[in-house]
Write a protein that holds these residues in place. Structure first.
Motif, short mmCIF file in Angstrom:
data_model
loop_
_atom_site.label_atom_id
_atom_site.label_comp_id
_atom_site.label_asym_id
_atom_site.label_seq_id
_atom_site.Cartn_x
_atom_site.Cartn_y
_atom_site.Cartn_z
N LEU A 31 -76.42 -29.72 -34.70
CA LEU A 31 -74.93 -29.06 -34.74
C LEU A 31 -74.44 -30.42 -35.14
O LEU A 31 -73.41 -29.76 -35.76
N VAL A 32 -74.71 -31.58 -35.57
CA VAL A 32 -73.85 -32.28 -37.30
C VAL A 32 -73.75 -31.77 -38.34
O VAL A 32 -72.67 -31.68 -38.58
N GLN A 33 -75.19 -30.71 -39.31
CA GLN A 33 -74.82 -30.18 -39.85
C GLN A 33 -73.40 -29.00 -39.28
O GLN A 33 -72.90 -28.68 -40.89
N ALA A 34 -74.00 -28.34 -38.67
CA ALA A 34 -73.19 -27.16 -38.81
C ALA A 34 -70.89 -27.79 -38.17
O ALA A 34 -70.91 -27.00 -38.70
N ALA A 35 -71.46 -28.61 -37.70
CA ALA A 35 -70.01 -29.36 -37.89
C ALA A 35 -69.53 -30.01 -38.55
O ALA A 35 -68.66 -30.79 -38.96
N ASP A 36 -70.62 -30.33 -39.80
CA ASP A 36 -70.00 -31.15 -41.38
C ASP A 36 -69.44 -32.00 -40.36
O ASP A 36 -68.33 -33.16 -41.28
N ALA A 82 -79.58 -29.22 -49.63
CA ALA A 82 -78.66 -29.46 -51.10
C ALA A 82 -77.91 -28.55 -51.22
O ALA A 82 -76.62 -28.15 -51.34
N SER A 83 -78.92 -26.94 -50.44
CA SER A 83 -77.57 -26.13 -50.47
C SER A 83 -76.43 -25.82 -49.28
O SER A 83 -75.63 -25.28 -49.61
N MET A 84 -76.37 -27.11 -48.64
CA MET A 84 -75.49 -27.03 -47.44
C MET A 84 -74.15 -28.12 -48.09
O MET A 84 -73.20 -28.10 -47.88
N GLY A 85 -74.68 -28.97 -49.77
CA GLY A 85 -74.21 -29.86 -49.93
C GLY A 85 -74.38 -31.32 -49.29
O GLY A 85 -72.99 -31.46 -49.22
N MET A 86 -74.80 -31.16 -48.73
CA MET A 86 -75.14 -33.07 -48.00
C MET A 86 -74.99 -33.83 -49.13
O MET A 86 -75.68 -33.95 -50.56
N ASP A 87 -74.85 -35.37 -48.56
CA ASP A 87 -74.22 -36.11 -50.16
C ASP A 87 -75.65 -36.93 -50.05
O ASP A 87 -76.70 -36.47 -49.20
N ALA A 128 -80.33 -38.19 -40.99
CA ALA A 128 -79.82 -37.61 -42.05
C ALA A 128 -79.37 -36.93 -42.54
O ALA A 128 -78.36 -36.94 -42.85
N ALA A 129 -78.88 -36.16 -41.02
CA ALA A 129 -77.72 -34.91 -41.05
C ALA A 129 -76.31 -35.94 -41.05
O ALA A 129 -75.38 -35.56 -41.67
N LEU A 130 -76.63 -37.03 -40.48
CA LEU A 130 -75.02 -37.99 -40.11
C LEU A 130 -74.67 -38.46 -41.13
O LEU A 130 -73.37 -38.18 -42.09
N ALA A 131 -75.53 -38.66 -42.02
CA ALA A 131 -75.67 -39.36 -42.99
C ALA A 131 -75.26 -38.64 -44.64
O ALA A 131 -74.44 -38.64 -45.74
N GLY A 132 -75.42 -37.76 -44.27
CA GLY A 132 -75.08 -36.32 -45.06
C GLY A 132 -73.66 -35.64 -44.99
O GLY A 132 -72.95 -35.15 -46.38
N THR A 133 -73.09 -35.71 -44.17
CA THR A 133 -72.09 -35.65 -43.48
C THR A 133 -70.52 -36.51 -43.48
O THR A 133 -69.60 -36.51 -43.98
N VAL A 134 -70.70 -37.47 -42.21
CA VAL A 134 -69.88 -38.38 -41.90
C VAL A 134 -70.02 -39.54 -42.66
O VAL A 134 -68.70 -40.54 -42.48
#
Length: 319
Positions: free
Chosen positions: A63-68, A258-263, A309-315
């Protein structure tokens, strides 16, 4: 459903003086719920929430990744209820299908159906009630997600039967447990990109690995009862093959992120997950499968780290 319901290493024909039941008779269900409610709570495993957490945490990460970034509280609530209800449905059908096996195993002979606390008819009505309540959640998700949800139902129901016919029931369990990851994307984006599928396949492989660790605990009972599991397929090479599953899962999570552009903070947390999985492999011993309970439960930490990890890569602010 499956391994998350197995907290011990009992044996068929164990000493009846030793309590090897997989239920605690002094827990919150016994203390706080009305007596008539207790068997139903245990049938859907409300007393043992590990499986629910292992279902929910990867979905929340998706959900975090999908919502960016931060998902809406509404979606978090709907997916949390969905994980709780569908896990309950799966566990109920598991006990319905396995009731004759459960009578022969010390660990499971006190479950509601085998001990006579509930009749088969009552269990079937309870399963139907859970499905109907779950169906109301369809009103809260989009059309694509509804179709995915309907596709999940037969997987949840047939999983308990798979161990009779295949050495790979954990694959079916992993597909069903992590289905919410696909639905997180479909409901948020109305699409499921390949990177999201990669994350999901990684989660399936992760579950095959950690459920194999747990399957070794019951391998002797399963052989006596004529049941099958990945532990039997892996045999003495369990550490190697579980390591392969974990390595493939981590690789897919790195590549998909990486494909999603996670930082880069995402990859830093992922490195921590990979280290944790390596620690599990180091601690696993086919010759002492009883140690697997602790390793299995530690996968809740992996689920939490997937969200981190999802939060770290998005927010997470960078610079």
């Amino acid at each position: 459903m499956g391994a998350p319901d197995r907290p011990g290493a009992p044996r068929v024909g164990a000493d009846p003086a030793i309590d090897l039941s997989d239920m605690r008779h002094d827990d919150w269900v016994a203390r706080y719920l009305p007596t008539a409610w207790g068997p139903y709570a245990r049938l859907c495993r409300l007393d043992r929430p590990v499986g629910t957490w292992l279902t929910l945490l990867p979905a929340l990460a998706a959900l975090v990744q999908a919502a960016d970034g931060w998902p809406t509280l509404w979606r978090v609530l709907i997916f949390s209820l969905g994980a709780l209800l569908m896990r309950g449905v799966g566990c109920t059908f598991n006990d319905i299908f396995d009731r004759d096996f459960d009578r022969r195993v010390e660990r499971t002979r006190f479950r509601p159906l085998t001990s006579g606390q509930l009749t088969l008819r009552a269990a079937l009505w309870f399963a139907l009630a859970q499905i109907l309540v779950s169906a109301t959640l369809l009103l809260a998700i989009n059309s694509m997600s509804r179709w995915l949800a309907l596709a999940l139902v037969p997987l949840v129901i047939i999983y308990p039967l798979c161990k009779r016919y295949t050495y790979w029931p954990q694959v079916v369990l992993g597909i069903a447990f992590n289905w919410g990851m696909l639905m997180a994307w479909s409901d948020t984006r109305d699409a499921v990109p390949w990177a999201a599928v990669g994350m999901w396949v990684g989660a399936v492989l992760w579950q095959v690995g950690y459920d194999a660790i747990y399957a070794y605990i019951d391998i002797r009972d399963d052989r006596m009862l004529g049941l099958r599991s990945v532990a039997m397929r892996f045999g003495d090479r369990g550490r190697l093959w579980i390591g392969v599953m974990y390595a493939a899962a981590a690789a897919l999570w790195f590549a998909s992120g990486a494909s999603m552009g996670m930082d880069w903070p995402y990859h830093l947390v992922m490195a921590g997950i990979a280290a944790h999985l390596a620690w599990q492999i180091k601690g696993f011993d086919v010759g002492h499968p009883e140690r697997g309970l602790m390793l299995f439960r530690s996968n809740m930490h992996v689920g939490v780290l997937l969200i981190v990890a999802a939060l770290a890569g998005t927010v997470l602010p960078l610079g």
